[in-house]
Design a protein around this motif. Structure first.
Motif, PDB file in Angstrom:
ATOM      1  N   LEU A   1       0.838  -1.199   0.000  1.00  0.00           N
ATOM      2  CA  LEU A   1       0.000   0.000   0.000  1.00  0.00           C
ATOM      3  C   LEU A   1       0.873   1.250   0.000  1.00  0.00           C
ATOM      4  O   LEU A   1       0.616   2.204  -0.747  1.00  0.00           O
ATOM      5  CB  LEU A   1      -0.918  -0.016   1.225  1.00  0.00           C
ATOM      6  CG  LEU A   1      -2.032   1.019   1.200  1.00  0.00           C
ATOM      7  CD1 LEU A   1      -2.956   0.782   0.031  1.00  0.00           C
ATOM      8  CD2 LEU A   1      -2.821   1.007   2.504  1.00  0.00           C
TER       9      LEU A   1
ATOM     10  N   LEU B   1       2.381   1.802  -3.362  1.00  0.00           N
ATOM     11  CA  LEU B   1       1.357   2.270  -4.298  1.00  0.00           C
ATOM     12  C   LEU B   1       1.019   3.735  -4.038  1.00  0.00           C
ATOM     13  O   LEU B   1       0.913   4.535  -4.971  1.00  0.00           O
ATOM     14  CB  LEU B   1       0.111   1.396  -4.137  1.00  0.00           C
ATOM     15  CG  LEU B   1      -0.816   1.346  -5.337  1.00  0.00           C
ATOM     16  CD1 LEU B   1      -0.076   0.921  -6.590  1.00  0.00           C
ATOM     17  CD2 LEU B   1      -1.963   0.402  -5.065  1.00  0.00           C
TER      18      LEU B   1
ATOM     19  N   MET C   1       1.270   6.913  -6.471  1.00  0.00           N
ATOM     20  CA  MET C   1       0.098   7.770  -6.718  1.00  0.00           C
ATOM     21  C   MET C   1       0.451   9.221  -6.425  1.00  0.00           C
ATOM     22  O   MET C   1       0.067  10.127  -7.153  1.00  0.00           O
ATOM     23  CB  MET C   1      -1.072   7.334  -5.831  1.00  0.00           C
ATOM     24  CG  MET C   1      -1.728   6.030  -6.208  1.00  0.00           C
ATOM     25  SD  MET C   1      -2.405   6.060  -7.867  1.00  0.00           S
ATOM     26  CE  MET C   1      -1.102   5.286  -8.727  1.00  0.00           C
TER      27      MET C   1
ATOM     28  N   LEU D   1       2.406  10.497  -9.228  1.00  0.00           N
ATOM     29  CA  LEU D   1       1.536  10.705 -10.395  1.00  0.00           C
ATOM     30  C   LEU D   1       0.810  12.047 -10.291  1.00  0.00           C
ATOM     31  O   LEU D   1       0.876  12.886 -11.195  1.00  0.00           O
ATOM     32  CB  LEU D   1       0.534   9.552 -10.478  1.00  0.00           C
ATOM     33  CG  LEU D   1      -0.372   9.514 -11.704  1.00  0.00           C
ATOM     34  CD1 LEU D   1       0.379   8.895 -12.867  1.00  0.00           C
ATOM     35  CD2 LEU D   1      -1.626   8.718 -11.433  1.00  0.00           C
ATOM     36  N   TRP D   2       0.126  12.238  -9.138  1.00  0.00           N
ATOM     37  CA  TRP D   2      -0.619  13.480  -8.952  1.00  0.00           C
ATOM     38  C   TRP D   2       0.327  14.668  -8.876  1.00  0.00           C
ATOM     39  O   TRP D   2       0.017  15.753  -9.349  1.00  0.00           O
ATOM     40  CB  TRP D   2      -1.504  13.387  -7.715  1.00  0.00           C
ATOM     41  CG  TRP D   2      -2.729  12.565  -7.987  1.00  0.00           C
ATOM     42  CD1 TRP D   2      -2.817  11.206  -7.955  1.00  0.00           C
ATOM     43  CD2 TRP D   2      -4.015  13.033  -8.390  1.00  0.00           C
ATOM     44  NE1 TRP D   2      -4.073  10.799  -8.308  1.00  0.00           N
ATOM     45  CE2 TRP D   2      -4.846  11.899  -8.568  1.00  0.00           C
ATOM     46  CE3 TRP D   2      -4.561  14.309  -8.607  1.00  0.00           C
ATOM     47  CZ2 TRP D   2      -6.177  12.011  -8.968  1.00  0.00           C
ATOM     48  CZ3 TRP D   2      -5.898  14.401  -8.990  1.00  0.00           C
ATOM     49  CH2 TRP D   2      -6.692  13.260  -9.169  1.00  0.00           C
TER      50      TRP D   2
ATOM     51  N   TYR E   1       1.212  15.839 -12.409  1.00  0.00           N
ATOM     52  CA  TYR E   1       0.162  16.597 -13.096  1.00  0.00           C
ATOM     53  C   TYR E   1      -0.094  17.930 -12.410  1.00  0.00           C
ATOM     54  O   TYR E   1      -0.366  18.939 -13.079  1.00  0.00           O
ATOM     55  CB  TYR E   1      -1.115  15.761 -13.204  1.00  0.00           C
ATOM     56  CG  TYR E   1      -0.926  14.572 -14.132  1.00  0.00           C
ATOM     57  CD1 TYR E   1      -0.477  14.772 -15.438  1.00  0.00           C
ATOM     58  CD2 TYR E   1      -1.164  13.273 -13.719  1.00  0.00           C
ATOM     59  CE1 TYR E   1      -0.277  13.705 -16.295  1.00  0.00           C
ATOM     60  CE2 TYR E   1      -0.974  12.189 -14.573  1.00  0.00           C
ATOM     61  CZ  TYR E   1      -0.527  12.412 -15.855  1.00  0.00           C
ATOM     62  OH  TYR E   1      -0.317  11.361 -16.699  1.00  0.00           O
TER      63      TYR E   1
ATOM     64  N   PHE F   1       2.721   6.699 -14.541  1.00  0.00           N
ATOM     65  CA  PHE F   1       1.550   5.846 -14.764  1.00  0.00           C
ATOM     66  C   PHE F   1       1.993   4.453 -15.232  1.00  0.00           C
ATOM     67  O   PHE F   1       1.545   3.425 -14.711  1.00  0.00           O
ATOM     68  CB  PHE F   1       0.630   6.510 -15.797  1.00  0.00           C
ATOM     69  CG  PHE F   1      -0.551   5.662 -16.192  1.00  0.00           C
ATOM     70  CD1 PHE F   1      -1.481   5.259 -15.239  1.00  0.00           C
ATOM     71  CD2 PHE F   1      -0.735   5.270 -17.507  1.00  0.00           C
ATOM     72  CE1 PHE F   1      -2.581   4.487 -15.601  1.00  0.00           C
ATOM     73  CE2 PHE F   1      -1.823   4.494 -17.877  1.00  0.00           C
ATOM     74  CZ  PHE F   1      -2.743   4.103 -16.927  1.00  0.00           C
TER      75      PHE F   1
ATOM     76  N   SER G   1       3.564   2.528 -12.481  1.00  0.00           N
ATOM     77  CA  SER G   1       2.573   2.062 -11.516  1.00  0.00           C
ATOM     78  C   SER G   1       1.882   0.796 -12.013  1.00  0.00           C
ATOM     79  O   SER G   1       1.602  -0.113 -11.231  1.00  0.00           O
ATOM     80  CB  SER G   1       1.522   3.140 -11.260  1.00  0.00           C
ATOM     81  OG  SER G   1       2.152   4.345 -10.904  1.00  0.00           O
TER      82      SER G   1
END
Lengths: 376, 187
Positions: free
Chosen positions: A72, A75, A79, A82-83, A86, A112, A115
């Motif tokens: 977790l 991950l 994440m 990733l965010w 952007y 992405f 991931s």
């Protein structure tokens, strides 16, 4: 200073001394060129390179499979990245730094993909790798379409090609499904009016079409590849004004079509019977007919390329011609023609071509001077 | 101002969509591992390395090579097309293949489980097929591949596999000498 600027600078000096361009005119031209935005800036290129390196860093982080962290946590970390990419892109767009913003979008696309791989790794997923690449490609395509990101679009084309090649390797089928996401990506490139993207579209399509001959018609569908190439070339010739009215693409389309047609014909002449000699009988007559068709096609392509000032097609046709002659030579060596006879034939063909090109050039000069005379 | 807003919206849409894809992958796997029927398959590991995914142990099972007789006279499945291998539980607790069918078998359940497999190009002959089930890779932390390989030499290794109702399979844990050694955490 760009190549174009230094060329104009040299030409301007000559035209000025000849008295064709006034001092004011020359400085106006210089100012106009200086005001143009460069296509590629060093900062933009470096930013994209940085994004690619960042992507590699993330992927190798995933590859290291760090077991100190729970699934977790790993991950969530990705994440967050990733965010973060952007969000960073948005901030850079707002700050008016689009080159860096697009690099950040590309980094987001890379995260992405990493991931997807991490999830596959965490749950020991196997055998679905082409599907994972497709998923990645679609993510890149989405970013390209929504954020108008050309680097993401380039990534999407590359990933789609990898996906299709992989699927073909596993299944040995033509894999026509490729055309669907490809057409979408090509439409995005056209919508963004991004010419390198259109070239990538043409390249990836050509890379999909040429091996098709090995995957259809019991591995001997190369004539179909050649036919598709010739048909596309004819369309590019016949419908050039209609194509160019929408987007100036008829000349590159012609160049790629010639390359595809030549690839198909080349495989038919020199490689097809290597796959499985029992299923193809390449008789001498058939071989000569194919070689004649190929050479005629290339000569026609050269003339059309000269006529339309299509440098790309001209180079492709020249190179293809040289490859074809060399391959015929290797094939015929010691079997039919002796070496000197071969060179004689080749020399005659090339000399005839040179003569034809010279006449064509003279004809063009005559037309040009006639037009000038009429204008005066 | 609208362009700034639409830029943010577009970026958020991309991030959301990509997050949703990843979440869907995770949820699907968690569901499969948590609710799938458990079977145990004995393994023979080898140790290559995946360039993108790191160290992993390539697993091979008894059911990774099946006699074509299990097809019952049908032609071997096309490359990359799914088919189903019905496994039957033996009195000693091991599972072995009893038939290969193109469609999901009606008699799955009880002592029988159907697993979805695919053939790669060229992975069949007149007497055998070599299916893959998507459970052939076991990823290990960097540098632990050899350790596992040594384990496989000395002890009997098996994997605990979860199979869902559609025949999809996922690795749930590693069994060493009949004892569940590593159970994969769901998250």
């Amino acid at each position: 200073m760009s190549w174009y600027r230094s060329k104009v600078e040299r030409d301007l000096a000559r035209w000025q001394s000849a008295g064709w361009v006034s001092e004011d005119g020359a400085s106006a031209i210089r100012a106009e060129i200086a005001a143009r935005k460069p296509v590629l800036s060093a900062a933009g290129v470096l930013a994209v390179l940085g994004a690619v390196l960042f992507g590699f860093a993330v992927v190798s982080f995933v590859a290291a499979n760090w077991d100190e962290m729970s699934k977790l946590a790993r991950l969530l970390l990705l994440m967050g990245a990733l965010w973060g990419c952007y969000a960073g892109a948005g901030w850079l767009f707002v700050r008016g730094l689009p080159a860096f913003a697009h690099a950040a979008v590309l980094a987001g696309v890379a995260v992405f993909g990493a991931s997807i791989m991490l999830v596959a790794q965490m749950y020991h997923m196997d055998g679905s790798s082409p599907a994972a690449v497709l998923l990645w490609a679609l993510g890149a395509l989405l970013a390209a379409g929504l954020v108008r990101s050309t680097p993401a679009l380039a990534a999407a084309f590359v990933l789609l090609a990898v996906w299709s090649g992989w699927e073909r390797g596993l299944s040995g089928t033509a894999h026509g499904v490729f055309l669907l996401p490809w057409a979408t990506a090509a439409a995005v490139a056209a919508w963004l009016r991004w010419r390198p993207g259109l070239h990538l579209a043409a390249l990836s399509l050509a890379a999909w079409i040429v091996p098709l001959g090995y995957l259809i018609r019991d591995r001997h569908g190369h004539w179909l590849v050649a036919a598709v190439g010739i048909a596309a070339a004819l369309v590019a010739v016949a419908a050039a004004p209609q194509i160019d009215r929408h987007i100036r693409a008829s000349r590159p389309v012609f160049a790629y079509a010639v390359a595809v047609a030549f690839a198909g014909l080349f495989i038919m002449q020199f490689l097809d019977d290597l796959v499985d000699p029992r299923t193809v009988e390449l008789t001498l007559g058939r071989f000569i007919a194919l070689a004649a068709v190929t050479l005629a096609l290339l000569v026609a392509a050269m003339f059309w390329a000269l006529h339309t000032d299509n440098r790309g097609a001209l180079w492709i046709a020249y190179i293809a011609f040289a490859v074809e002659i060399f391959a015929i030579y290797v094939r015929m060596l010691g079997t039919l023609l002796n070496t000197s006879l071969f060179f004689l034939v080749a020399a005659l063909i090339v000399s005839a071509l040179a003569w034809a090109a010279y006449r064509l050039h003279q004809h063009q000069m005559a037309v040009a001077s006639g037009a000038r005379g009429a204008a005066a | 101002m609208t362009t700034v807003r639409s830029t943010w919206l577009a970026l958020a849409a991309v991030a959301l969509a990509q997050t949703a894809v990843l979440a869907d992958m995770v949820i699907d796997r968690v569901r499969l591992v948590a609710t799938g029927r458990e079977i145990v398959l004995a393994i023979i590991p080898v140790d290559p390395r995946d360039l993108l995914k790191g160290d992993y142990v390539r697993l091979s099972f008894e059911i990774s090579r099946l006699p074509t007789g299990l097809l019952g006279g049908a032609p071997p499945p096309k490359a990359d097309a799914p088919f189903y291998v019905t496994l039957e539980k033996k009195p000693d607790g091991s599972w072995s293949a009893v038939k290969i069918t193109q469609r999901f078998p009606q008699d799955a359940g009880g002592d029988r489980v159907a697993v979805k497999g695919r053939l790669q190009l060229g992975s069949w002959s007149d007497s055998y097929v070599w299916p893959r089930y998507g459970i052939e890779s076991y990823f290990v932390p960097q540098g632990h591949g050899l350790q596992l390989e040594a384990l496989a030499r000395d002890k009997k290794l098996a994997v605990l596999v979860a199979v869902d109702k559609a025949g999809e399979a996922a690795i749930k844990g590693l069994i060493v000498d009949g004892k569940l050694q590593y159970e994969e955490p769901l998250f």
